[in-house]
Write an enzyme that holds these catalytic residues in place. Structure first.
Site, PDB file in Angstrom:
ATOM      1  N   LYS A 129       0.840  -1.200   0.000  1.00 10.89           N
ATOM      2  CA  LYS A 129       0.000   0.000   0.000  1.00 10.89           C
ATOM      3  C   LYS A 129       0.873   1.248   0.000  1.00 10.89           C
ATOM      4  O   LYS A 129       1.872   1.321   0.731  1.00 10.89           O
ATOM      5  CB  LYS A 129      -0.902  -0.031   1.238  1.00 10.89           C
ATOM      6  CG  LYS A 129      -1.955   1.072   1.322  1.00 10.89           C
ATOM      7  CD  LYS A 129      -2.823   0.851   2.550  1.00 10.89           C
ATOM      8  CE  LYS A 129      -3.964   1.841   2.651  1.00 10.89           C
ATOM      9  NZ  LYS A 129      -4.835   1.581   3.816  1.00 10.89           N
TER      10      LYS A 129
ATOM     11  N   SER B 191      -9.508   1.375   2.926  1.00 14.14           N
ATOM     12  CA  SER B 191      -8.695   2.145   2.008  1.00 14.14           C
ATOM     13  C   SER B 191      -7.567   1.342   1.354  1.00 14.14           C
ATOM     14  O   SER B 191      -6.856   1.857   0.493  1.00 14.14           O
ATOM     15  CB  SER B 191      -8.076   3.340   2.759  1.00 14.14           C
ATOM     16  OG  SER B 191      -7.223   2.891   3.807  1.00 14.14           O
TER      17      SER B 191
ATOM     18  N   SER C  78      -9.971  -0.903   7.062  1.00 11.12           N
ATOM     19  CA  SER C  78      -9.369  -0.811   5.733  1.00 11.12           C
ATOM     20  C   SER C  78      -8.655  -2.065   5.251  1.00 11.12           C
ATOM     21  O   SER C  78      -8.226  -2.120   4.103  1.00 11.12           O
ATOM     22  CB  SER C  78      -8.399   0.377   5.682  1.00 11.12           C
ATOM     23  OG  SER C  78      -9.104   1.580   5.781  1.00 11.12           O
TER      24      SER C  78
END
Length: 400
Positions: free
Chosen positions: A34, A111, A135
């Protein structure tokens, strides 16, 4: 990034070689990260062009990423994140919406959208994400993956961008539990509070009542399979005071910390933001001490409440989310309702700091549904071992 990225899961950075060990426990596996974590040779963009512009090229790699490289895993690229890691839909106005490999017509969730997308589309074997309010768990549910929100502080976030530090955690995704467990062996030391061989399986009936009836029905076979392995689940009530009280305590703590993290950047540079993220951050600015102080006290009470319920051998079994992923074309109002409903149950792990593992054990309408195990602080590897036992009794998922 990979030369072929049909899922739009990776940030389109120029390819920079990142050395990894030639042998180790993760040899033969590739992974994504990420775009909140520093990797030498790359910027760290946080899903926002101003953060990216100010980042510069990093000279050090975040320790958690380095552990994976040292274990022999090969980095594929940095994955798209929802803007400032402050959303749950997987939509980023600057970098797009990564595709859900298990249900392409539905959102990937956020996310950690790019990480879940990359794994579910088979572009890498596993991927790092972060989980503040859901997330990792939401995308795991939506994309048919194993995903862990670990005990708070269990996996290092050094060298990663913050959102709400007292709630932020580092988790990961994999399509199968065997790969997931291999990564756990590298990222997690021995459990400081391992579960005993025989656990007390607990069914929080108040949490189950939050789910759509069709989702509950779809999860019943997975629940029965879990009970066949771990024993019959005892019905309990997990909420403290009310889900509304839990929701607002979480929101106030997250909101104040998010503004402390991102407020200075926003006020100095006024960066372009997606409308929903901007609205959320504008609200964060309004959180007062009169709201924060009782919310912080509630969090301490809830942690004690859940700790007493679980003891040293209790494990909650519950839906990861209240239903399957929303459709990509749903309205912003529908997405906001989805986020608020999801937070009611997702906030339990956030408020307590306890680990929650989502397992891809069910589906409805052709889309995945996750069943979660939530255990006491420090029981992360024990939960994964339980998931291995459960998975051994079940067929592979039918979606994806």
């Amino acid at each position: 990034m990979p030369l072929h990225d049909p899922a739009h899961a990776f940030v389109p950075y120029p390819d920079v070689p990142v050395p990894h060990a030639s042998t180790g426990p993760l040899t033969g596996l590739c992974f994504g990260v990420k775009d909140l974590f520093d990797i030498a040779g790359y910027p760290t963009g946080g899903g926002n062009p101003i953060v990216l512009a100010r980042s510069g090229i990093k000279t050090r790699t975040a320790p958690t990423v380095q552990r994976l490289l040292d274990a022999g895993a090969r980095l594929v690229g940095k994955t798209v994140t929802d803007e400032l890691a402050f959303s749950m839909t997987g939509h980023n106005v600057h970098f797009g919406a990564p595709l859900n490999g298990a249900a392409p017509e539905r959102i990937s969730g956020g996310s950690s959208s790019g990480s879940a997308s990359a794994v579910s589309n088979g572009l890498c074997d596993f991927a790092l994400g972060t989980d503040t309010g859901g997330s990792v768990r939401a995308p795991a549910n939506h994309c048919g993956l194993y995903g862990l929100r670990p005990t708070h502080g269990r996996v290092s976030l050094q060298g990663a961008l913050d959102l709400a530090p007292s709630l932020d955690t580092c988790g990961w995704f994999a399509r199968d539990v065997q790969t997931f467990a291999r990564v756990a062996d590298v990222l997690l030391d021995a459990d400081p509070a391992p579960l005993p061989a025989q656990v007390r399986l607990l069914k929080p009936i108040d949490v189950w009542a939050l789910s759509a009836p069709a989702a509950v029905a779809a999860l019943e076979p997975a629940l029965r399979a879990t009970e066949a392995v771990l024993g019959a689940a005892q019905p309990v009530q997990a909420q403290l005071d009310s889900f509304e009280a839990m929701y607002w305590a979480f929101r106030y703590v997250q909101g104040r910390e998010a503004w402390m993290t991102d407020g200075p950047l926003l006020e100095r540079y006024a960066p372009p933001l997606g409308a929903a993220v901007k609205q959320r951050l504008d609200w964060c600015k309004t959180v007062t001490d009169a709201q924060l102080v009782p919310a912080t006290a509630f969090r301490a009470r809830f942690r004690a409440h859940l700790g007493a319920l679980l003891g040293r051998d209790g494990v909650l079994v519950m839906p990861t989310m209240h239903d399957i992923a929303p459709l990509r074309g749903d309205s912003e109002d529908a997405f906001e309702d989805y986020r608020n409903r999801s937070t009611e149950s997702l906030c339990m792990a956030g408020l307590s700091g306890f680990p929650q593992l989502s397992m891809p054990l069910a589906s409805r309408a052709g889309a995945p549904l996750g069943l979660s195990l939530l255990g006491p602080a420090g029981s992360d590897r024990s939960l994964i071992a339980l998931a291995e036992r459960i998975a051994a009794t079940l067929p592979a998922p039918i979606y994806g």
